[in-house]
Design a protein around this motif. Structure first.
Motif, PDB file in Angstrom:
ATOM      1  N   ASP A 337      41.260  60.902  88.024  1.00  0.00           N
ATOM      2  CA  ASP A 337      40.026  61.280  88.710  1.00  0.00           C
ATOM      3  C   ASP A 337      40.019  62.777  88.966  1.00  0.00           C
ATOM      4  OD1 ASP A 337      39.209  58.666  88.743  1.00  0.00           O
ATOM      5  OD2 ASP A 337      39.797  58.300  90.826  1.00  0.00           O
ATOM      6  N   LEU A 338      38.843  63.396  88.820  1.00  0.00           N
ATOM      7  CA  LEU A 338      38.651  64.815  89.101  1.00  0.00           C
ATOM      8  C   LEU A 338      37.638  64.930  90.237  1.00  0.00           C
ATOM      9  CD1 LEU A 338      39.016  67.827  88.467  1.00  0.00           C
ATOM     10  CD2 LEU A 338      37.268  67.585  86.693  1.00  0.00           C
ATOM     11  N   ARG A 339      38.083  65.479  91.368  1.00  0.00           N
ATOM     12  CA  ARG A 339      37.256  65.508  92.571  1.00  0.00           C
ATOM     13  C   ARG A 339      37.135  66.942  93.090  1.00  0.00           C
ATOM     14  NH1 ARG A 339      36.111  61.136  95.894  1.00  0.00           N
ATOM     15  NH2 ARG A 339      37.681  59.948  94.733  1.00  0.00           N
ATOM     16  N   LEU A 340      35.917  67.312  93.549  1.00  0.00           N
ATOM     17  CA  LEU A 340      35.640  68.618  94.135  1.00  0.00           C
ATOM     18  C   LEU A 340      35.426  68.445  95.628  1.00  0.00           C
ATOM     19  CD1 LEU A 340      34.897  71.664  93.895  1.00  0.00           C
ATOM     20  CD2 LEU A 340      32.539  70.926  93.448  1.00  0.00           C
ATOM     21  N   LEU A 341      36.188  69.199  96.449  1.00  0.00           N
ATOM     22  CA  LEU A 341      36.114  69.107  97.901  1.00  0.00           C
ATOM     23  C   LEU A 341      35.761  70.460  98.487  1.00  0.00           C
ATOM     24  CD1 LEU A 341      39.464  67.193  98.616  1.00  0.00           C
ATOM     25  CD2 LEU A 341      37.239  66.198  98.149  1.00  0.00           C
ATOM     26  N   ARG A 346      35.423  67.289 102.578  1.00  0.00           N
ATOM     27  CA  ARG A 346      34.321  66.422 102.164  1.00  0.00           C
ATOM     28  C   ARG A 346      34.166  66.481 100.644  1.00  0.00           C
ATOM     29  NH1 ARG A 346      28.887  66.723 101.053  1.00  0.00           N
ATOM     30  NH2 ARG A 346      28.857  68.976 101.411  1.00  0.00           N
ATOM     31  N   THR A 347      33.987  65.313 100.029  1.00  0.00           N
ATOM     32  CA  THR A 347      33.785  65.262  98.584  1.00  0.00           C
ATOM     33  C   THR A 347      32.399  65.769  98.235  1.00  0.00           C
ATOM     34  OG1 THR A 347      35.314  63.396  98.314  1.00  0.00           O
ATOM     35  CG2 THR A 347      33.694  63.751  96.576  1.00  0.00           C
ATOM     36  N   ILE A 348      32.344  66.785  97.397  1.00  0.00           N
ATOM     37  CA  ILE A 348      31.081  67.338  96.933  1.00  0.00           C
ATOM     38  C   ILE A 348      30.639  66.669  95.638  1.00  0.00           C
ATOM     39  CG2 ILE A 348      29.920  69.451  96.172  1.00  0.00           C
ATOM     40  CD1 ILE A 348      31.888  71.014  97.903  1.00  0.00           C
ATOM     41  N   ALA A 349      31.583  66.465  94.737  1.00  0.00           N
ATOM     42  CA  ALA A 349      31.281  65.817  93.456  1.00  0.00           C
ATOM     43  C   ALA A 349      32.563  65.160  92.951  1.00  0.00           C
ATOM     44  CB  ALA A 349      30.744  66.818  92.438  1.00  0.00           C
ATOM     45  N   CYS A 350      32.407  64.149  92.114  1.00  0.00           N
ATOM     46  CA  CYS A 350      33.577  63.437  91.606  1.00  0.00           C
ATOM     47  C   CYS A 350      33.274  62.851  90.237  1.00  0.00           C
ATOM     48  CB  CYS A 350      33.983  62.318  92.569  1.00  0.00           C
ATOM     49  SG  CYS A 350      35.516  61.478  92.100  1.00  0.00           S
ATOM     50  N   GLU A 351      34.149  63.122  89.299  1.00  0.00           N
ATOM     51  CA  GLU A 351      34.142  62.447  88.015  1.00  0.00           C
ATOM     52  C   GLU A 351      35.279  61.430  88.080  1.00  0.00           C
ATOM     53  OE1 GLU A 351      32.129  62.563  85.398  1.00  0.00           O
ATOM     54  OE2 GLU A 351      30.798  63.946  86.452  1.00  0.00           O
ATOM     55  N   CYS A 352      34.960  60.227  88.490  1.00  0.00           N
ATOM     56  CA  CYS A 352      35.981  59.243  88.838  1.00  0.00           C
ATOM     57  C   CYS A 352      35.709  57.907  88.160  1.00  0.00           C
ATOM     58  CB  CYS A 352      36.022  59.025  90.355  1.00  0.00           C
ATOM     59  SG  CYS A 352      36.361  60.529  91.305  1.00  0.00           S
ATOM     60  N   GLY A 353      36.787  57.166  87.941  1.00  0.00           N
ATOM     61  CA  GLY A 353      36.665  55.791  87.471  1.00  0.00           C
ATOM     62  C   GLY A 353      36.819  55.599  85.980  1.00  0.00           C
ATOM     63  N   ASP A 354      36.607  56.636  85.183  1.00  0.00           N
ATOM     64  CA  ASP A 354      36.721  56.514  83.731  1.00  0.00           C
ATOM     65  C   ASP A 354      38.059  57.084  83.258  1.00  0.00           C
ATOM     66  OD1 ASP A 354      34.186  55.405  83.558  1.00  0.00           O
ATOM     67  OD2 ASP A 354      33.235  57.381  83.423  1.00  0.00           O
ATOM     68  N   THR A 355      38.388  56.810  82.015  1.00  0.00           N
ATOM     69  CA  THR A 355      39.597  57.356  81.411  1.00  0.00           C
ATOM     70  C   THR A 355      39.248  58.516  80.486  1.00  0.00           C
ATOM     71  OG1 THR A 355      39.483  55.770  79.584  1.00  0.00           O
ATOM     72  CG2 THR A 355      40.774  55.125  81.517  1.00  0.00           C
ATOM     73  N   GLY A 356      40.266  59.307  80.153  1.00  0.00           N
ATOM     74  CA  GLY A 356      40.091  60.383  79.195  1.00  0.00           C
ATOM     75  C   GLY A 356      39.634  61.691  79.815  1.00  0.00           C
ATOM     76  N   PRO A 357      39.260  62.681  78.975  1.00  0.00           N
ATOM     77  CA  PRO A 357      38.824  63.996  79.463  1.00  0.00           C
ATOM     78  C   PRO A 357      37.566  63.893  80.316  1.00  0.00           C
ATOM     79  CG  PRO A 357      39.335  64.053  77.114  1.00  0.00           C
ATOM     80  CD  PRO A 357      39.315  62.612  77.504  1.00  0.00           C
ATOM     81  N   LYS A 358      37.381  64.907  81.206  1.00  0.00           N
ATOM     82  CA  LYS A 358      36.231  64.923  82.105  1.00  0.00           C
ATOM     83  C   LYS A 358      35.744  66.351  82.306  1.00  0.00           C
ATOM     84  CE  LYS A 358      37.542  60.834  84.797  1.00  0.00           C
ATOM     85  NZ  LYS A 358      38.654  60.433  83.934  1.00  0.00           N
TER      86      LYS A 358
END
Length: 497
Positions: A337-341, A346-358
């Motif tokens: 998971d790639l998360r921006l805080l 506080r989480t601003i945005a998240c590329e989460c739940g999938d596999t592979g590059p993001k």
């Protein structure tokens, strides 16, 4: 002797012979039902004396004590007969029961606390597709417990084996020292229900803790107890992890010492549940302030969702309003998971739940931010993270000093372009002319360069009429592209008769 004087018995015999000849022989009497087991009733429950004990039983011929048959919390419908056993607990301890059903028997085993004429449900289980059922309960010394084995309503009766025993003793604090590489163990809901480990933590220092479930299905959980804990039952944990996972823990003031981990399996999952527990100090890559990642910098590392290296934390600053792009290169099968805080967590945005590059894109105001890369349970591998921030720009355009200018035929007018905040780079200016029948038509494209935010060109319209121009800043490595609306120009002389 006259016919009217024939004895009645002879008439009946003759009639019976004739009837039998007409319809065939009289059917045989139905077979008698099998006798009920000796422990068919609750009052005749078979005593299970010293544990461990193993007995063979059967539900063939068993009946229900309607309407006094107690319900089962492990069966949604009625039961077809039951047999009973009793256990008088010699001490306060956990008692386990296992049932192995034979043939096509599908059964439920229930445990009830017996109090005079009343019973209270304590534990139960239903046989699985292999005919196995298991449950356990904490007994009170001197109390009597009734154990019932009963087939489901749609099941065939059959034989079974019932085992009653005292499982392994519950774990006690503090437990053996947890090695740096962690410890593995196997738990189950009946025989081995707890395991303890321990380690020393220092107040004010942060530590990584990871509990991994290594059996599917599995739901091993963890409770962390403070120094000085003498009984898990009488103490309150300072940290809990349900069904495994990663946590950061920092002891408070005066809380240095030897901490105890209590690991427990899920009570509703059959079979063994394997786990791995690991703890280690948290470095700058795992807690604030994190590792700083500069603009267009590239960082690489490795994650393992089943170990303490499950998370990496990176920090960066945004000086001007910017378009942020975070690019994570990871294996195709890696659940990272790639998360921006923000700086408040506080989480601003998240590329989460999938596999592979993001890739994560977001527009940010000036401030301090964090990027978190975290591996899901069962995922591991190397990754590369690139941060790209480009200042948000605003491009404007005017013709003849205005957004709606006027000019005489043959006159050259200035087209001015500005890009804020004081950017430099290429700009494309597109000029259109107006046709009263077909509307706006493309006329010319001119490329200019802005310096210190300004640039332009001279434009001499080819004819009278309406003209318009727009501009687009193509962007640079540090500045995002932007585009204008239209600036309009009317080219006309005096009206003529």
């Amino acid at each position: 002797m006259r016919a009217s004087e024939v004895p009645l018995r002879a008439v009946l015999v003759t009639t019976a012979v004739l009837w039998s000849a007409a319809v065939g022989s009289v059917p045989a009497q139905a077979a008698a039902p099998p006798p009920a087991p000796a422990n068919d009733n609750r009052a005749n429950a078979q005593a299970l004396a010293a544990l461990p004990v193993s007995v063979n039983g059967t539900t063939i011929g068993a009946t229900s004590e309607t309407p006094n048959e107690p319900p089962s919390t492990c069966a949604s419908g009625p039961l077809a007969g039951s047999v009973w056993y009793s256990i008088t607990a010699p001490a306060a301890e956990r008692i386990a029961l296992q049932v192995a059903a034979g043939g096509k028997l599908d059964a439920v085993v229930d445990v009830y606390l017996s109090q005079r004429s009343q019973v209270q449900s304590v534990a139960c289980d239903q046989t699985d597709p292999n005919g196995m059922a298991a449950t356990s309960f904490v007994a009170t010394a001197g109390s009597t417990y009734l154990v019932r084995v009963a087939p489901l309503a749609n099941s065939s009766p059959g034989a079974f084996t019932l085992d009653a025993f005292v499982p392994q003793k519950a774990a006690t604090p503090p437990g053996p020292e947890l090695p740096p590489a962690g410890a593995e163990g196997v738990l189950d809901r009946v025989q081995n229900t707890t395991r303890s480990h321990s380690t020393t933590f220092q107040a004010g220092r942060s530590y990584r803790i990871n509990l991994a479930n290594e059996t599917d299905p599995g739901c091993v959980s963890l409770s962390l107890y403070p120094p000085g804990t003498r009984s898990f039952e009488d103490a309150t944990p300072v940290l809990s992890i349900h069904c495994g996972g990663y946590r950061l823990f920092t002891p408070g003031p005066g809380a240095s010492g030897r901490y105890s981990f209590l690991v427990t399996p899920a009570p509703n999952i059959r079979g063994p549940q394997r786990y791995h527990l690991q703890s280690a100090p948290a470095g700058p890559a795992a807690t604030a302030p994190g590792r700083f990642i500069g603009n267009y910098a590239k960082v690489s590392d490795r994650l393992d969702g089943d170990r303490v290296d499950a998370l990496r934390l990176y920090s960066f600053d945004v000086v001007k309003r910017s378009d942020l792009t975070l690019m994570l290169d990871a294996p195709a099968d890696a659940g990272f998971d790639l998360r921006l805080l923000n700086d408040r967590g506080r989480t601003i945005a998240c590329e989460c739940g999938d596999t592979g590059p993001k890739t994560l894109d977001h527009r940010l105001a000036p401030g301090r931010f964090f990027a978190v890369v975290r591996a899901a349970a069962g995922s591991r591998g190397r990754f590369t993270l690139v941060r790209q921030s480009r200042t948000i720009t605003r491009t404007t355009i005017t013709i003849a000093g205005s957004r709606a200018g006027r000019a005489a035929p043959g006159q050259t007018v200035p087209i001015a372009v500005s890009v804020a905040p004081n950017e430099a780079g290429p700009v494309t200016v597109t000029i259109d002319r107006f046709d009263p029948v077909s509307g706006w038509q493309y006329f010319r494209t001119v490329r200019v360069r802005v310096t210190h935010g300004s640039g332009g060109l001279g434009f001499r319209p080819a004819a009278s009429g309406r003209w318009r121009a727009s501009a687009s800043f193509e962007g640079t490595r540090l500045a995002s592209p932007s585009a204008t609306g239209y600036a309009n120009l009317v080219v006309a002389g005096p009206l003529r008769q």
